[in-house]
Design a protein around this motif. Structure first.
Motif, PDB file in Angstrom:
ATOM      1  N   SER A  38     -23.336 -19.254 -45.574  1.00  0.00           N
ATOM      2  CA  SER A  38     -23.144 -17.842 -44.677  1.00  0.00           C
ATOM      3  C   SER A  38     -21.553 -18.213 -44.544  1.00  0.00           C
ATOM      4  CB  SER A  38     -23.778 -17.971 -43.334  1.00  0.00           C
ATOM      5  OG  SER A  38     -24.983 -18.525 -43.216  1.00  0.00           O
ATOM      6  N   ALA A  39     -21.055 -16.970 -44.067  1.00  0.00           N
ATOM      7  CA  ALA A  39     -19.702 -16.890 -43.824  1.00  0.00           C
ATOM      8  C   ALA A  39     -19.496 -17.066 -42.304  1.00  0.00           C
ATOM      9  CB  ALA A  39     -19.086 -15.533 -44.281  1.00  0.00           C
ATOM     10  N   LYS A  47     -17.416  -4.923 -28.717  1.00  0.00           N
ATOM     11  CA  LYS A  47     -18.583  -5.037 -29.470  1.00  0.00           C
ATOM     12  C   LYS A  47     -18.931  -5.080 -30.921  1.00  0.00           C
ATOM     13  CE  LYS A  47     -20.337  -2.217 -25.413  1.00  0.00           C
ATOM     14  NZ  LYS A  47     -20.572  -0.972 -25.032  1.00  0.00           N
ATOM     15  N   ILE A  48     -20.041  -5.827 -31.376  1.00  0.00           N
ATOM     16  CA  ILE A  48     -20.213  -5.978 -32.669  1.00  0.00           C
ATOM     17  C   ILE A  48     -21.090  -4.890 -33.029  1.00  0.00           C
ATOM     18  CG2 ILE A  48     -21.246  -7.440 -34.409  1.00  0.00           C
ATOM     19  CD1 ILE A  48     -20.810  -9.963 -32.461  1.00  0.00           C
ATOM     20  N   VAL A  49     -20.839  -4.100 -34.288  1.00  0.00           N
ATOM     21  CA  VAL A  49     -21.651  -3.024 -34.746  1.00  0.00           C
ATOM     22  C   VAL A  49     -22.153  -3.724 -36.276  1.00  0.00           C
ATOM     23  CG1 VAL A  49     -21.594  -0.759 -35.597  1.00  0.00           C
ATOM     24  CG2 VAL A  49     -20.177  -1.440 -33.570  1.00  0.00           C
ATOM     25  N   PHE A  50     -23.220  -3.405 -36.373  1.00  0.00           N
ATOM     26  CA  PHE A  50     -23.997  -4.133 -37.650  1.00  0.00           C
ATOM     27  C   PHE A  50     -24.802  -3.235 -38.477  1.00  0.00           C
ATOM     28  CE2 PHE A  50     -27.249  -7.497 -38.698  1.00  0.00           C
ATOM     29  CZ  PHE A  50     -26.736  -7.767 -39.748  1.00  0.00           C
ATOM     30  N   THR A  52     -26.616  -1.698 -42.524  1.00  0.00           N
ATOM     31  CA  THR A  52     -26.900  -2.258 -43.631  1.00  0.00           C
ATOM     32  C   THR A  52     -27.367  -0.921 -44.596  1.00  0.00           C
ATOM     33  OG1 THR A  52     -28.332  -3.641 -45.237  1.00  0.00           O
ATOM     34  CG2 THR A  52     -29.353  -2.363 -43.318  1.00  0.00           C
ATOM     35  N   SER A 143     -24.359  -5.134 -46.493  1.00  0.00           N
ATOM     36  CA  SER A 143     -24.319  -4.981 -44.888  1.00  0.00           C
ATOM     37  C   SER A 143     -22.942  -4.823 -44.329  1.00  0.00           C
ATOM     38  CB  SER A 143     -25.200  -5.925 -44.479  1.00  0.00           C
ATOM     39  OG  SER A 143     -26.667  -5.680 -45.069  1.00  0.00           O
TER      40      SER A 143
ATOM     41  N   ALA B  39     -26.143  -0.623 -35.907  1.00  0.00           N
ATOM     42  CA  ALA B  39     -26.492  -1.023 -34.570  1.00  0.00           C
ATOM     43  C   ALA B  39     -25.412  -1.764 -33.647  1.00  0.00           C
ATOM     44  CB  ALA B  39     -27.478  -2.243 -34.689  1.00  0.00           C
ATOM     45  N   ILE B  40     -25.271  -1.792 -32.342  1.00  0.00           N
ATOM     46  CA  ILE B  40     -24.286  -2.353 -31.734  1.00  0.00           C
ATOM     47  C   ILE B  40     -24.871  -3.410 -31.034  1.00  0.00           C
ATOM     48  CG2 ILE B  40     -22.777  -2.041 -29.603  1.00  0.00           C
ATOM     49  CD1 ILE B  40     -22.802   0.953 -30.141  1.00  0.00           C
ATOM     50  N   VAL B  41     -24.520  -4.851 -31.309  1.00  0.00           N
ATOM     51  CA  VAL B  41     -25.155  -5.962 -30.729  1.00  0.00           C
ATOM     52  C   VAL B  41     -24.313  -6.937 -30.042  1.00  0.00           C
ATOM     53  CG1 VAL B  41     -27.039  -5.616 -32.733  1.00  0.00           C
ATOM     54  CG2 VAL B  41     -24.774  -7.113 -32.920  1.00  0.00           C
ATOM     55  N   GLY B  42     -23.055  -6.467 -29.793  1.00  0.00           N
ATOM     56  CA  GLY B  42     -22.346  -7.857 -29.058  1.00  0.00           C
ATOM     57  C   GLY B  42     -21.845  -6.988 -27.785  1.00  0.00           C
ATOM     58  N   PHE B  50     -22.410 -14.726 -40.809  1.00  0.00           N
ATOM     59  CA  PHE B  50     -22.765 -13.543 -41.345  1.00  0.00           C
ATOM     60  C   PHE B  50     -23.208 -13.991 -42.989  1.00  0.00           C
ATOM     61  CE2 PHE B  50     -21.223  -9.395 -43.479  1.00  0.00           C
ATOM     62  CZ  PHE B  50     -22.435  -8.842 -43.210  1.00  0.00           C
ATOM     63  N   TYR B  88     -29.599 -11.625 -35.131  1.00  0.00           N
ATOM     64  CA  TYR B  88     -29.873 -10.108 -35.493  1.00  0.00           C
ATOM     65  C   TYR B  88     -30.030 -10.264 -36.929  1.00  0.00           C
ATOM     66  CZ  TYR B  88     -27.819  -9.511 -30.831  1.00  0.00           C
ATOM     67  OH  TYR B  88     -27.192  -9.653 -29.513  1.00  0.00           O
ATOM     68  N   LEU B  89     -30.914  -9.367 -37.381  1.00  0.00           N
ATOM     69  CA  LEU B  89     -31.317  -9.235 -38.906  1.00  0.00           C
ATOM     70  C   LEU B  89     -30.976  -7.747 -39.109  1.00  0.00           C
ATOM     71  CD1 LEU B  89     -34.034 -11.379 -40.018  1.00  0.00           C
ATOM     72  CD2 LEU B  89     -31.649 -12.034 -39.541  1.00  0.00           C
ATOM     73  N   SER B  90     -30.787  -7.399 -40.317  1.00  0.00           N
ATOM     74  CA  SER B  90     -30.836  -5.957 -40.955  1.00  0.00           C
ATOM     75  C   SER B  90     -32.098  -6.064 -41.900  1.00  0.00           C
ATOM     76  CB  SER B  90     -29.636  -5.673 -41.623  1.00  0.00           C
ATOM     77  OG  SER B  90     -29.315  -6.430 -42.699  1.00  0.00           O
ATOM     78  N   CYS B  91     -32.597  -4.698 -42.477  1.00  0.00           N
ATOM     79  CA  CYS B  91     -33.718  -4.900 -43.287  1.00  0.00           C
ATOM     80  C   CYS B  91     -33.369  -3.841 -44.244  1.00  0.00           C
ATOM     81  CB  CYS B  91     -34.924  -4.770 -42.421  1.00  0.00           C
ATOM     82  SG  CYS B  91     -36.300  -4.356 -43.590  1.00  0.00           S
ATOM     83  N   THR B 124     -31.248  -3.034 -37.454  1.00  0.00           N
ATOM     84  CA  THR B 124     -30.649  -2.082 -38.337  1.00  0.00           C
ATOM     85  C   THR B 124     -31.401  -1.987 -39.638  1.00  0.00           C
ATOM     86  OG1 THR B 124     -28.929  -1.222 -39.236  1.00  0.00           O
ATOM     87  CG2 THR B 124     -28.759  -3.404 -38.997  1.00  0.00           C
ATOM     88  N   SER B 143     -29.895  -9.157 -44.156  1.00  0.00           N
ATOM     89  CA  SER B 143     -28.638  -9.958 -43.922  1.00  0.00           C
ATOM     90  C   SER B 143     -28.727 -10.381 -42.278  1.00  0.00           C
ATOM     91  CB  SER B 143     -27.571  -8.959 -44.070  1.00  0.00           C
ATOM     92  OG  SER B 143     -27.305  -8.447 -45.356  1.00  0.00           O
ATOM     93  N   GLY B 144     -27.893 -11.304 -42.004  1.00  0.00           N
ATOM     94  CA  GLY B 144     -27.976 -11.828 -40.439  1.00  0.00           C
ATOM     95  C   GLY B 144     -26.654 -12.098 -40.131  1.00  0.00           C
ATOM     96  N   ILE B 145     -26.835 -11.833 -38.504  1.00  0.00           N
ATOM     97  CA  ILE B 145     -25.627 -12.446 -37.823  1.00  0.00           C
ATOM     98  C   ILE B 145     -26.260 -13.551 -36.942  1.00  0.00           C
ATOM     99  CG2 ILE B 145     -23.957 -11.789 -35.821  1.00  0.00           C
ATOM    100  CD1 ILE B 145     -23.858  -9.140 -37.211  1.00  0.00           C
ATOM    101  N   PHE B 147     -24.395 -16.903 -34.157  1.00  0.00           N
ATOM    102  CA  PHE B 147     -23.408 -17.308 -33.249  1.00  0.00           C
ATOM    103  C   PHE B 147     -23.288 -18.832 -33.330  1.00  0.00           C
ATOM    104  CE2 PHE B 147     -24.446 -13.215 -32.378  1.00  0.00           C
ATOM    105  CZ  PHE B 147     -23.168 -12.507 -32.434  1.00  0.00           C
TER     106      PHE B 147
END
Lengths: 333, 333
Positions: A38-39, A47-50, A52, A143, B39-42, B50, B88-91, B124, B143-145, B147
């Motif tokens: 991962s990075a 705020k984090i916006v995510f 895909t 993403s 999506a806003i997640v933070g 990431f 958090y994951l995206s699909c 998302t 994809s995933g976030i 911390f």
């Protein structure tokens, strides 16, 4: 360097190492291949916006761009329309066995160029290879992560607000359909793929909450975006036919193929809904950006219908623009 | 509900709305369909980690799981091995026209169950449909976030460190290959797909910098992971053949198909390299988790070779484990 993608390029061994090391790292930079799993990219403020998006467009090269440019700009725009500053992208590739290595290379260069232009970094990636016939050349998932600070582009919409678009409508979808149908006489047609983050960030800083809503009008076109906005709400959205910026070439292809530019995908166009008192200033600000040179007001929010989008025609009639039902433009992005 | 995926399910219009609304929202929840563009997640504390991974496994259902479970657990694990808490994951879905709706539904339920179990949220998503023959049933990008706070699982490795694995080796890759080859007599074979975040987060909190390296041993197996660690470094990694936990069923299929479990994919196994003085305690801690019940020491770091991985055989000979060259197991994840 082999000139075709082989199954062995996807197995995590030495051939894959060579593909990754020699090509992807060289072009996208070493972060993009997930040498680690991962990075690590933060911490950052806001705020984090995510988001895909997966790109399966055919053909993979077209007038005005290719699948790689589209994949970067599309995800950049998905973040930007939320009022976020796009920062980091991932790149998930599915390659079909037999893909020309030179085409793959062109697509990677195109992604790199688009990322540099939009000032985002591709920081993590993954590559899978599938057998001939199990994919169609290349599919790309991007993403993205962005950071939202002071504006969200999500404020209460009300009757009297104004609808703006940043240029001509339907260019991407209609030019792809023209190419697919061999309408090569259609000079002047080109995808509008472009990153909108700089223009939108500037508008956000300058106009903040006066901007009620922003959305890029991709699949389904501006009619679909506006239907999503109006659906089940206590207002209607009126588009004025006379105001709609549509290239003659786009109209021509639409006539031949029986398509409607209002439902055709755009890849560098946003719809903005803004307060009436700032609309003219916003249009003027947008015109300072290359992506906004042809910005204009195309309609307004009113209360003639509940939850509908309609068009005021040249002869002042009303035509409802329904939610798209049939499969007009498959694999357009 | 239609019983097959149609092209029109991918066009952004009403049929797509019905697919999305009735099925994806019902199962994955409304965040997962990107009603808005992102999506806003933070905000959250810590460095942001990431990652992205695309899943193209065939068959899409197999003993021990399916492509959906794999896609969630795989991305959860890619974050967890970096010392991050996955959140958090995206699909991103690519569906082939004609995919059975019931199979699609099973996969969505499987993703939801895996996400709930791992305590991550799918926030998302994006769905594309391609024509029959342009994909193979379903491909999933997650994809995933996550911390990262106090531990990174990346510390200096040195001679004397100990190599640990959390259970039997090669289960996923070999069971998939057995299924593909119709070796249905191979009872007891099953993919090991599992989320490792809870076990790894607990280890990180307890042992911090004593854990030098963690990586899930997916494509290419433990031999490939260890080669990446040792490559060009001034140490070697010794695996002790006698210590390697390999199921008899896995050995049996490997004998028949000419495969090597050390190079076979795992989907619920991590390799840890830890300081010698904590190794026994770490193994004991791992055994308290269902995903670590069979944890054990399998080797150590030494200086017998430079940058090599080797195995000490039953008769005390040394056999170098090279980086994989050929395409042993395509589309295994």
């Amino acid at each position: 360097m082999d000139d075709k993608i082989l199954m062995a390029h996807g197995n995590g061994g030495e051939l894959m190492g060579s593909l990754i090391n020699k090509l992807i790292i060289e072009i996208l930079g070493k972060d993009s291949v997930q040498l680690d799993d991962s990075a690590i990219v933060g911490p950052e403020e806001g705020k984090i916006v995510f988001t895909t998006d997966t790109y399966t467009i055919t053909p993979i090269f077209f007038e005005g761009g290719d699948i790689g440019k589209l994949a970067v700009n599309g995800t950049v725009n998905d973040l930007a329309v939320m009022g976020a500053e796009p920062k980091y992208l991932s790149c998930g590739l599915i390659l079909e066995e037999g893909l020309d290595m030179s085409e793959f290379e062109k697509i990677l260069y195109s992604m790199k160029k688009a990322a540099d232009y939009a000032e985002v970094r591709i920081v993590t990636g993954d590559t899978k290879v599938v057998e001939r016939g199990s994919a169609d050349k290349i599919f790309i998932n991007t993403s993205g992560i962005g950071f939202q600070n002071n504006y969200s582009f999500r404020n209460e919409i009300k009757s009297g607000d104004v609808v703006i678009v940043n240029g001509t409508i339907g260019d991407h979808g209609i030019s792809i359909m023209a190419e697919r149908n061999g309408l090569s006489f259609s000079k002047g047609l080109s995808s509008d793929s472009a990153p909108l983050n700089k223009m939108l960030m500037s508008l956000g800083r300058e106009y903040g909450d006066h901007i009620k809503f922003v959305r890029d009008a991709t699949r389904g076109g501006i009619a679909s975006v506006l239907n999503e906005v109006a659906g089940d709400r206590d207002f209607s959205i009126k588009l004025i036919e006379d105001y709609l910026p549509i290239k003659n070439e786009v109209r021509g292809v639409c006539d031949i193929l029986g398509l409607d530019p209002l439902y055709a995908a755009n890849e560098g166009k946003v719809i903005l809904i803004v307060s009436k008192e700032t609309a003219d200033d916003i249009v003027e600000s947008m015109r300072k950006f290359p992506e906004g040179e042809l910005s204009k007001v195309i309609g307004c929010v009113d209360s003639n219908y509940f939850g509908k989008v309609y068009i005021e025609t040249y002869v002042k009639g009303h035509r409802i623009l329904p939610l798209l039902q049939e499969d007009q433009l498959p694999r357009i992005c």
